[in-house]
Design an enzyme around this catalytic site. Sequence first.
Site, short mmCIF file in Angstrom:
data_model
loop_
_atom_site.label_atom_id
_atom_site.label_comp_id
_atom_site.label_asym_id
_atom_site.label_seq_id
_atom_site.Cartn_x
_atom_site.Cartn_y
_atom_site.Cartn_z
N CYS A 24 3.05 21.03 -5.50
CA CYS A 24 4.38 20.58 -5.94
C CYS A 24 5.28 21.79 -6.16
O CYS A 24 4.86 22.77 -6.80
CB CYS A 24 4.24 19.78 -7.23
SG CYS A 24 5.81 19.32 -7.99
N CYS A 32 4.10 14.07 -6.42
CA CYS A 32 3.25 14.98 -7.20
C CYS A 32 2.42 14.16 -8.18
O CYS A 32 2.97 13.37 -8.96
CB CYS A 32 4.11 16.00 -7.95
SG CYS A 32 3.10 17.01 -9.07
N CYS A 81 3.54 15.62 -12.01
CA CYS A 81 4.86 15.40 -12.63
C CYS A 81 5.63 14.24 -12.00
O CYS A 81 6.68 13.86 -12.49
CB CYS A 81 5.71 16.68 -12.57
SG CYS A 81 6.37 17.06 -10.93
N HIS A 109 0.82 -1.22 0.00
CA HIS A 109 0.00 0.00 0.00
C HIS A 109 0.85 1.27 0.00
O HIS A 109 0.38 2.34 0.37
CB HIS A 109 -0.97 -0.02 1.19
CG HIS A 109 -2.03 -1.08 1.05
ND1 HIS A 109 -2.83 -1.50 2.08
CD2 HIS A 109 -2.43 -1.79 -0.05
CE1 HIS A 109 -3.67 -2.44 1.64
NE2 HIS A 109 -3.43 -2.64 0.36
P1 NAD Z 1 -6.96 -3.31 10.28
O1 NAD Z 1 -6.99 -2.07 11.09
O2 NAD Z 1 -8.09 -3.61 9.39
O3 NAD Z 1 -6.83 -4.54 11.25
C1 NAD Z 1 -5.87 -4.60 12.26
C2 NAD Z 1 -5.97 -5.97 12.87
O4 NAD Z 1 -4.90 -6.11 13.78
C3 NAD Z 1 -7.26 -6.21 13.65
O5 NAD Z 1 -7.77 -7.46 13.25
C4 NAD Z 1 -6.81 -6.22 15.11
O6 NAD Z 1 -7.53 -7.17 15.86
C5 NAD Z 1 -5.37 -6.63 15.00
N1 NAD Z 1 -4.49 -6.06 16.03
C6 NAD Z 1 -4.39 -4.77 16.43
N2 NAD Z 1 -3.38 -4.63 17.31
C7 NAD Z 1 -2.85 -5.85 17.48
C8 NAD Z 1 -1.78 -6.36 18.25
N3 NAD Z 1 -1.04 -5.55 19.04
N4 NAD Z 1 -1.50 -7.68 18.19
C9 NAD Z 1 -2.24 -8.51 17.41
N5 NAD Z 1 -3.26 -8.09 16.65
C10 NAD Z 1 -3.54 -6.77 16.66
O7 NAD Z 1 -5.59 -3.32 9.51
P2 NAD Z 1 -5.18 -3.98 8.11
O8 NAD Z 1 -5.70 -5.36 8.01
O9 NAD Z 1 -3.72 -3.74 7.99
O10 NAD Z 1 -5.94 -3.15 6.99
C11 NAD Z 1 -6.10 -1.79 7.10
C12 NAD Z 1 -5.46 -0.92 6.06
O11 NAD Z 1 -5.13 0.26 6.77
C13 NAD Z 1 -4.20 -1.37 5.44
O12 NAD Z 1 -4.26 -1.02 4.12
C14 NAD Z 1 -3.11 -0.51 6.08
O13 NAD Z 1 -2.24 -0.03 5.08
C15 NAD Z 1 -3.82 0.70 6.57
N6 NAD Z 1 -3.29 1.20 7.87
C16 NAD Z 1 -1.96 1.26 8.04
C17 NAD Z 1 -1.43 1.68 9.26
C18 NAD Z 1 0.07 1.73 9.41
O14 NAD Z 1 0.78 1.94 8.43
N7 NAD Z 1 0.58 1.50 10.61
C19 NAD Z 1 -2.29 2.03 10.30
C20 NAD Z 1 -3.68 1.97 10.08
C21 NAD Z 1 -4.17 1.54 8.85
#
Ligand code: NAD
Length: 262
Positions: free
Chosen positions: A165, A140, A143, A132
């Site tokens: 940008c 940007c 460009c 992701h």
């Molecule tokens: P999600 O938020 O949908 O799910 C997170 C999962 O992790 C849940 O099922 C929860 O029960 C579990 N969880 C939370 N903390 C935990 C821990 N300490 N130990 C074990 N399990 C734990 O996240 P997803 O499936 O990654 O999908 C969400 C989208 O959101 C993704 O595309 C992601 O890129 C984006 N996102 C990214 C970030 C980041 O970069 N840190 C943060 C939030 C969302």
Amino acid sequence: MSGMDTGTLHGPGAAASLLASARRIVVFTGAGVSTDSGIPDFRSTGGRDGGLWTRYDPRKLSFGRYKADPDVRRQAWKLRRELSAIQARPNPAHLACVRLAELGRLAGVITQNVDGLHGDAGLDPELLVEVHGTGRIAVCLACGDRRPMAEAVARVEAGEPDPPCLLCGGILKAATVSFGQGIPPEVWARAQAMTDACDGFVAVGSSLVVHPAAGLPRRAAAKGATLVVINREPTPLDPMADAVCHGEAGSLLPGLVDSLSA
Ligand code: NAD
């Protein structure tokens, strides 16, 4: 092997013994791997985030809206400021992935996270696919110029609510894959190739509902890899996993890697 045939086993001991002979393990990580670093996930219950994703609903910050509406961009930049202020550091789950690589048993980490923490932990970029994208870079849309996110956030803090940008005046955006935006084909091809070549697939801290990324664990299992799910809550893929460990990523993943090194 897949839980659909064998019945799903539970607990870290079962996961470790099923992966004992695996030599090309993929660790597939979601937002739950970074909650211990202070970055809220989207879907956990319990409200540990104080409402970050309530105030910044990612569906409302979709790619189409971002391009069309300066107000949406101003919201997105506020979110970037808040995320930068967290100053997150890698936690034991990120470090466990590096340790698995040092043991020579990691095929790669495929992460849905955009926080850059796997890289900060010292993981070789060759072993990392950020499906992701990354929030560490601002790009940007006109460009293609790429700059560190910190520079763009500094401009927001200095009073530009929607910084354009610097080269062409186009719309700047985090180099992440937003709702309504596709995963770049070359990135997706790397993730699929890693998945197809693995003999163990460990999905950690992901709700496993965001597609197409959530299709990778199924794909790995269909190709014969041992599928392990680590999450503090049940996931839709638990019934087809070979082993499921319910609990904290920050202790279960390091524990699993320790068992594999013994
Ligand atoms: P999600 O938020 O949908 O799910 C997170 C999962 O992790 C849940 O099922 C929860 O029960 C579990 N969880 C939370 N903390 C935990 C821990 N300490 N130990 C074990 N399990 C734990 O996240 P997803 O499936 O990654 O999908 C969400 C989208 O959101 C993704 O595309 C992601 O890129 C984006 N996102 C990214 C970030 C980041 O970069 N840190 C943060 C939030 C969302």
